[in-house]
Design an enzyme around this catalytic site. Sequence first.
Site, PDB file in Angstrom:
ATOM      1  N   LYS A   1       0.731  -1.303   0.246  1.00 54.05           N
ATOM      2  CA  LYS A   1       0.001  -0.100  -0.128  1.00 54.05           C
ATOM      3  C   LYS A   1       0.827   1.509   0.171  1.00 54.05           C
ATOM      4  CE  LYS A   1      -4.415  -1.600   1.837  1.00 54.05           C
ATOM      5  NZ  LYS A   1      -5.433  -1.472   2.769  1.00 54.05           N
TER       6      LYS A   1
ATOM      7  N   LYS B   1      -4.068 -10.044  -7.146  1.00 55.87           N
ATOM      8  CA  LYS B   1      -5.576 -10.394  -6.467  1.00 55.87           C
ATOM      9  C   LYS B   1      -6.519  -9.618  -6.866  1.00 55.87           C
ATOM     10  CE  LYS B   1      -5.291  -8.073  -2.059  1.00 55.87           C
ATOM     11  NZ  LYS B   1      -5.530  -8.141  -0.701  1.00 55.87           N
TER      12      LYS B   1
ATOM     13  N   LYS C   1     -10.492  -4.012  -4.984  1.00 56.47           N
ATOM     14  CA  LYS C   1     -11.096  -2.734  -5.243  1.00 56.47           C
ATOM     15  C   LYS C   1     -10.182  -1.768  -5.836  1.00 56.47           C
ATOM     16  CE  LYS C   1     -11.502  -0.230  -1.161  1.00 56.47           C
ATOM     17  NZ  LYS C   1     -10.552  -0.928  -0.580  1.00 56.47           N
TER      18      LYS C   1
HETATM   19  P1  AMP Z   1     -11.026  -6.070   3.023  1.00 58.02           P
HETATM   20  O1  AMP Z   1     -11.980  -5.325   2.134  1.00 58.02           O
HETATM   21  O2  AMP Z   1      -9.657  -5.774   2.783  1.00 58.02           O
HETATM   22  O3  AMP Z   1     -11.481  -5.728   4.201  1.00 58.02           O
HETATM   23  O4  AMP Z   1     -11.123  -7.392   2.844  1.00 58.02           O
HETATM   24  C1  AMP Z   1     -12.501  -8.334   3.517  1.00 58.02           C
HETATM   25  C2  AMP Z   1     -11.930  -9.620   3.386  1.00 58.02           C
HETATM   26  O5  AMP Z   1     -12.057 -10.264   2.155  1.00 58.02           O
HETATM   27  C3  AMP Z   1     -10.659 -10.046   4.177  1.00 58.02           C
HETATM   28  O6  AMP Z   1     -11.206 -11.482   5.059  1.00 58.02           O
HETATM   29  C4  AMP Z   1      -9.859 -10.473   2.950  1.00 58.02           C
HETATM   30  O7  AMP Z   1      -8.850 -11.270   3.268  1.00 58.02           O
HETATM   31  C5  AMP Z   1     -10.937 -10.950   1.964  1.00 58.02           C
HETATM   32  N1  AMP Z   1     -10.431 -10.630   0.581  1.00 58.02           N
HETATM   33  C6  AMP Z   1      -9.979  -9.558   0.071  1.00 58.02           C
HETATM   34  N2  AMP Z   1      -9.745  -9.741  -1.005  1.00 58.02           N
HETATM   35  C7  AMP Z   1      -9.738 -10.878  -1.386  1.00 58.02           C
HETATM   36  C8  AMP Z   1      -9.606 -11.757  -2.727  1.00 58.02           C
HETATM   37  N3  AMP Z   1      -9.168 -11.294  -4.091  1.00 58.02           N
HETATM   38  N4  AMP Z   1      -9.946 -13.230  -2.555  1.00 58.02           N
HETATM   39  C9  AMP Z   1     -10.263 -13.730  -1.468  1.00 58.02           C
HETATM   40  N5  AMP Z   1     -10.482 -13.042  -0.410  1.00 58.02           N
HETATM   41  C10 AMP Z   1     -10.314 -11.699  -0.580  1.00 58.02           C
END
Ligand code: AMP
Length: 327
Positions: free
Chosen positions: A114, A195, A198
């Site tokens: 980041k 990965k 967003k």
């Molecule tokens: P965040 O939006 O970063 O708070 O992520 C929310 C949840 O989604 C966390 O448990 C992340 O590990 C999971 N996550 C985020 N991106 C991915 C992805 N591309 N594949 C699988 N899990 C994800």
Amino acid sequence: MKSVLVSGIQPTGKLHIGNYLGALKNFVELQNTGKFRCFFFVADLHSLTEEFDPKEKQKQVENLILDFLAAGIDLKKSVLFVQSAIPAHSELAWILNTITPFGELRRMTQFKEKTGEEYETTNVGLFDYPVLMAADILLYDTKFVPVGDDQLQHLELTRTLARKFNSRFGNAFFEPKPLLTEIPRLMSLDDPTKKMSKSRPEGCLFLDDEPETIRKKIMRAVTDSGSEVRADREKKPAVTNLIRIYSAMSGKSVTQIEERFKGRGYGEFKKELSEIVVRGLAPFQKKKKELRKKRAAIMKRVATGNKKANTIASKKLLEVKKKTGLV
Ligand code: AMP
Ligand code: TRP
């Protein structure tokens, strides 16, 4: 006593299918086993570490609450709360800061990704992010944390801090374990080496996307050379990623999918995948629309969740303060 399970998601805009298949879907399944005492929360304090508009923040928090509920989090079975409503999270994070080695945080992959080379202007919150996450988890005597694999390093730090605190000040914390899904990491539709995130919206399928948008994005998704629909992470990373989405959304195994598309090309596969995703997301989208109408009542119930969480977290914080000699 049932084991405690805790997880949070940041309110930073729309959730994508990676968040759903990697985390949220798992939350709901774990909740429904009845084996755990579940706490889910909106990590709004964490979300301040990324650029945001204060006028949008409350909307983002409410939108994520609706996402949780539309996906199947049930307020009768789980406690749903908002992180910033529980002061103990920030207070424990500060205390944990004082036992966290600088070097551990500097090594964090998410931090490095980041910030890039921009150390001088990066906000300290982004650096300290994993310590707040450790506080979120340790306050509730958590045994299990369902997350995607991008969060494993943070969870490892949580375990290290629990051990360190316990050995220095006396036992206060459990060491939590991660619970991964079958798809702990979904890749971007436009680049299977990254990965789904967003920060690359063009490679995401968002849970709120209209059917037409979903179809367009899937038909445009990159594929690999050849034409065979076959899972092979090395040689066919893009198609493998799409097969995994197909599998998770349809319940069919990878072998069944390969069988089904034998002798048919990528085009037909993508067309069917589009319909599976559109159909798979329809109940979520319908439920979310209905929930939106009951927004006020839902927020009241979340306030009850906040109270419950606050009672538990305050008690643990007091124990920590006693152990460290603050009270
Ligand atoms: P965040 O939006 O970063 O708070 O992520 C929310 C949840 O989604 C966390 O448990 C992340 O590990 C999971 N996550 C985020 N991106 C991915 C992805 N591309 N594949 C699988 N899990 C994800
Ligand atoms: N860091 C997590 C993410 O980006 C969100 C989060 C914050 C979290 N606190 C947590 C997840 C505690 C699990 C437990 O996905």
